[in-house]
Scaffold this motif. Structure first.
Motif, PDB file in Angstrom:
ATOM      1  N   SER A  75       0.825  -1.214   0.000  1.00  0.00           N
ATOM      2  CA  SER A  75       0.000   0.000   0.000  1.00  0.00           C
ATOM      3  C   SER A  75       0.853   1.256   0.000  1.00  0.00           C
ATOM      4  N   ILE A  76       1.869   1.286   0.860  1.00  0.00           N
ATOM      5  CA  ILE A  76       2.718   2.477   0.956  1.00  0.00           C
ATOM      6  C   ILE A  76       3.504   2.696  -0.338  1.00  0.00           C
ATOM      7  N   SER A  77       4.045   1.614  -0.887  1.00  0.00           N
ATOM      8  CA  SER A  77       4.841   1.748  -2.114  1.00  0.00           C
ATOM      9  C   SER A  77       3.982   2.227  -3.280  1.00  0.00           C
ATOM     10  N   LEU A  78       2.751   1.740  -3.397  1.00  0.00           N
ATOM     11  CA  LEU A  78       1.856   2.188  -4.471  1.00  0.00           C
ATOM     12  C   LEU A  78       1.468   3.648  -4.292  1.00  0.00           C
ATOM     13  N   ALA A  79       1.232   4.066  -3.047  1.00  0.00           N
ATOM     14  CA  ALA A  79       0.874   5.469  -2.787  1.00  0.00           C
ATOM     15  C   ALA A  79       2.024   6.397  -3.164  1.00  0.00           C
ATOM     16  N   ILE A  80       3.241   6.037  -2.758  1.00  0.00           N
ATOM     17  CA  ILE A  80       4.410   6.862  -3.096  1.00  0.00           C
ATOM     18  C   ILE A  80       4.610   6.909  -4.613  1.00  0.00           C
ATOM     19  N   PHE A  81       4.448   5.764  -5.260  1.00  0.00           N
ATOM     20  CA  PHE A  81       4.589   5.692  -6.716  1.00  0.00           C
ATOM     21  C   PHE A  81       3.579   6.603  -7.421  1.00  0.00           C
ATOM     22  N   ALA A  82       2.319   6.570  -6.979  1.00  0.00           N
ATOM     23  CA  ALA A  82       1.284   7.397  -7.600  1.00  0.00           C
ATOM     24  C   ALA A  82       1.584   8.884  -7.433  1.00  0.00           C
TER      25      ALA A  82
END
Length: 719
Positions: A195-202
């Motif tokens: 979840s955190i990695s996808l949020a940072i990526f977005a």
């Protein structure tokens, strides 16, 4: 001699040297479409079949993995172009439809696949979930066909592309969960990390990347090579960041296209270069690499492989057709649009083989499923290409029939230039407002004063005009350079406008000491008043400090009574086109009467433009709008010539006010098409146009124009 040739072939097959490999692939890219065009077979299929022949499953001419780099780059390029070519206004307007199609094309294949894999093929739960999710994914293999046919702006294509990214994201998330479960890492820490990695990526892709792109294009204005390399670097960086975040790189490439969409106008030289390189190199390499995966010999390995291959292929095609069919029913699309959606979403390639290869390497599925998937890739790519080609042609013909009829007098844009540094910006603006359905060229004009230095100045002017020709060639726009000798510059512009039957004049200016000259520019030699008194067509006086592609918001200021002018609908259409090309939202300052007419015209013209309105009842309130303008905004102020209906004495000072208060902005001062004759002489009162439906207004304007022509020209047999 023969023995030497045989020995040479034996020694060098499969090819390992990059030079012969690259040469062979380039000849395939060149010849395959030409040969298959004779049989009316889509070029995509030819490239896939060529890949089958030269791969290690065919004649073994090219070593396995030798073009994987270009193949992977081609897949990322397809997804990037899909995001870049999206009409963002239509995409936002149809985002719910894309979500519905994305849900249908994900859940229908997933549920049907679950039933078939469980009760027909008797797979275990993990294998069932993996193979079922494979049915849900698809690759936009046929998207280049849609792009070549010019239907990428159609709602069916927009919905299909939006649904692709939704279903592929969901499938790749399921793949991450399956691999996590197989490795025994499916715990709270796994979910938090994902979840955190996808949020940072977005955040990086959708927020920081547009800011970086806008900054770069402002700082590096003239280096076209750097622009292309910068965009390419962002695409692959986004793909790499996506993989770091736990999803496939195709998601990052697509989001990079969305992030840069508004910074790269579809008519710009940069867009032309991006499409050219992709269609010439990267995408064909990807299609050939897909063909190299196919091994038809798996069908000869017994009834089990044949049954699995048949079941997987039938299920993949049927489930995608059902998704397109239910989408058609829900949104009342035509059968042609349904077939386009099915053709684009039926092909399985990169994401599909990625899912199955991971499952095969982890022992979740066996070799029969892997071989069946390879056959599935071949058949679905062929079916998707044929269906998209056939339905796309029908859709393109239908759209062509729905295009509005061109006016009797074709659109002709004149661009007087003198400063080489301003040529490209003015031509880019002319290309952005030009109707794409007209074939008339853009006319760059150079006026040389008739004196003893005229011969030498003509030579220098021709050298300067070469830059205009080169720049226009990069946009694939038709230009016709015009050089005139006249007593003064303003007379030269006026005579050229009459001789060429010009409809729009695009002017540039440089700062001068006087207020009038500040808005006039060195190319005129006298004053703007002289031009406006002799050129009554639509005139745009432009001061572009930054590339138009960096525009966040377009501020359009319409004075009271501007809707009564002859050129109202004409310049309104141009402003809609400019906002659409620049990817900018349109903020309009006008009164309620003008707003009503604008909304009617927007509906009639079917322009997909985001418009917001601010009340603006009197021209004296002009400076109030400065509160709404930021540094990245384009300010367009519509003014009027003296003696016309929308003219106000306050307009005399607007050029100075705009130059002073919006000195850091791109600015356009727009003079609409008008006439010297008083409106009452034409037999119409201004109130005849007030709040009338667009059709009635057009009829009134046509009547008005005929009256003016009679007054100006007299009997038809006179000049």
């Amino acid at each position: 001699m023969v023995n030497s040739l045989v020995l040479l072939m034996d020694t060098h097959l499969p090819l390992k040297d990059p030079v012969p490999i690259f040469s062979l692939v380039l000849f395939i890219i060149l010849l395959a479409p030409i040969i298959l065009r004779k049989f009316r077979i889509p070029s995509i299929i030819g490239l896939i079949l060529a890949g089958m022949l030269i791969g290690d499953h065919g004649f073994g001419i090219i070593e396995k993995g030798s073009i994987d780099l270009f193949g992977k780059a081609g897949l990322l390029y397809i997804m990037f172009l899909a995001g870049l070519e999206l009409d963002m206004t239509e995409f936002r307007k149809n985002r719910y439809r894309s979500m519905v199609f994305g849900a249908l094309t994900f859940f229908i294949p997933l549920l049907l696949g679950f039933v078939v894999c469980t009760y027909v093929l008797h797979f275990n739960f993990k294998a069932t979930l993996l193979v079922s999710s494979m049915f849900a994914t698809h690759t936009l293999v046929a998207y280049p066909l849609a792009s070549r046919l010019g239907i990428t702006k159609n709602e069916a294509v927009t919905v299909a592309v939006g649904g692709t990214i939704i279903t592929d994201t969901a499938v790749l998330l399921i793949l991450a969960i399956i691999t996590g479960a197989q490795a025994g890492n499916l715990n709270t820490q796994f979910w938090m990390r994902l979840s955190i990695s996808l949020a940072i990526f977005a955040v990086i892709i959708l927020w920081l990347m547009p800011m970086l792109g806008r900054w770069f294009f402002k700082k590096i204005k003239d280096d076209k090579t750097s622009h292309f390399i910068f965009v390419l670097a962002l695409v692959f960086a986004a793909a790499f960041l996506a993989e770091l975040a736990g999803v496939e790189g195709i998601i990052g490439a697509f989001l990079a296209g969305l992030a840069l969409n508004q910074l790269i106008p579809h008519t710009s030289p940069l867009m032309n270069r991006i499409e050219f390189v992709g269609n010439a190199l990267f995408i064909p390499f990807f299609l050939i690499s897909v063909g190299m995966l196919v091994d038809l010999r798996v069908l000869l390995k017994g009834p089990t492989a044949l049954m699995i291959a048949g079941a997987l292929t039938i299920m993949a095609l049927c489930s995608k057709w059902f998704a397109a069919f239910f989408t058609q029913l829900i949104f009342k699309y035509s059968p042609t649009q349904r077939n386009v959606i099915f053709g684009l979403s039926s092909a399985h390639a990169a994401a599909t083989i990625a899912v199955i290869l991971i499952g095969f390497n982890m022992g979740i599925v066996d070799e029969n499923v892997l071989n069946g998937t390879v056959v599935l890739i071949l058949i679905t790519c062929l079916v998707g290409s044929f269906v998209t080609e056939s339905a796309g042609r029908k859709l393109a013909l239908q759209e062509a029939e729905q295009q509005p009829e061109l006016p009797d007098q074709p659109e002709r844009i004149l661009v007087p230039v003198a400063n080489p540094e301003r040529i490209e910006a003015l031509l880019d603006f002319a290309v952005m407002i030009k109707d794409t359905h007209t074939t008339t060229p853009i006319y760059p004009l150079a006026v040389v004063q008739d004196n003893e230095e005229a011969r030498e100045k003509i030579h220098l002017t021709n050298k300067m005009m070469e830059k205009a020709i080169i720049h226009a060639a990069a946009t694939e726009s038709n230009v016709q350079v015009v050089t005139r000798i006249d007593l003064n510059v303003s007379d030269g512009i006026a005579r050229a406008a009459k001789e060429l039957m010009i409809s729009d004049v695009v002017l540039g200016w440089t700062d001068k000491t006087s207020t009038t000259d500040r808005w006039f520019g060195t190319i005129f030699g006298t004053t703007m008043d002289n031009v406006l008194q002799s050129v009554w067509e639509t005139v745009y006086v432009c001061n572009f400090l930054h590339p138009l592609s960096t525009t966040k918001k377009m501020v359009l200021v319409l004075p009271p009574n501007t809707e009564y002018e002859l050129g109202f609908l004409h310049y309104l259409q141009k402003m809609f086109m400019l906002a659409k090309q620049a990817g900018a939202k349109l903020l309009v300052f006008c009164n309620g009467r003008t707003q009503s007419l604008m909304e009617e015209f927007k509906v009639q013209s079917k322009m997909s433009v985001e418009i917001a309105y601010k009340q603006f009842d009197t021209i004296e309130d002009f400076l109030i709008l400065s509160r709404e303008v930021t540094r990245d905004d384009l300010v367009v102020v519509v003014t009027a010539r003296k003696g016309t209906l929308s003219y106000h004495a306050y307009m005399e000072g607007i050029p100075a006010k705009v130059s002073r208060h919006f000195k850091d902005n791109n600015v356009i001062l727009l003079y609409p098409e008008q006439t010297e004759i008083d409106y009452l002489e034409a037999g119409l009162q201004p109130e005849d146009l007030t709040l009338a439906p667009i059709q009635e207004q057009l009829a009134n304007l046509n009547k008005l124009g005929k009256a003016f022509r009679r007054i100006f020209k007299g009997p038809k047999n006179k000049n």
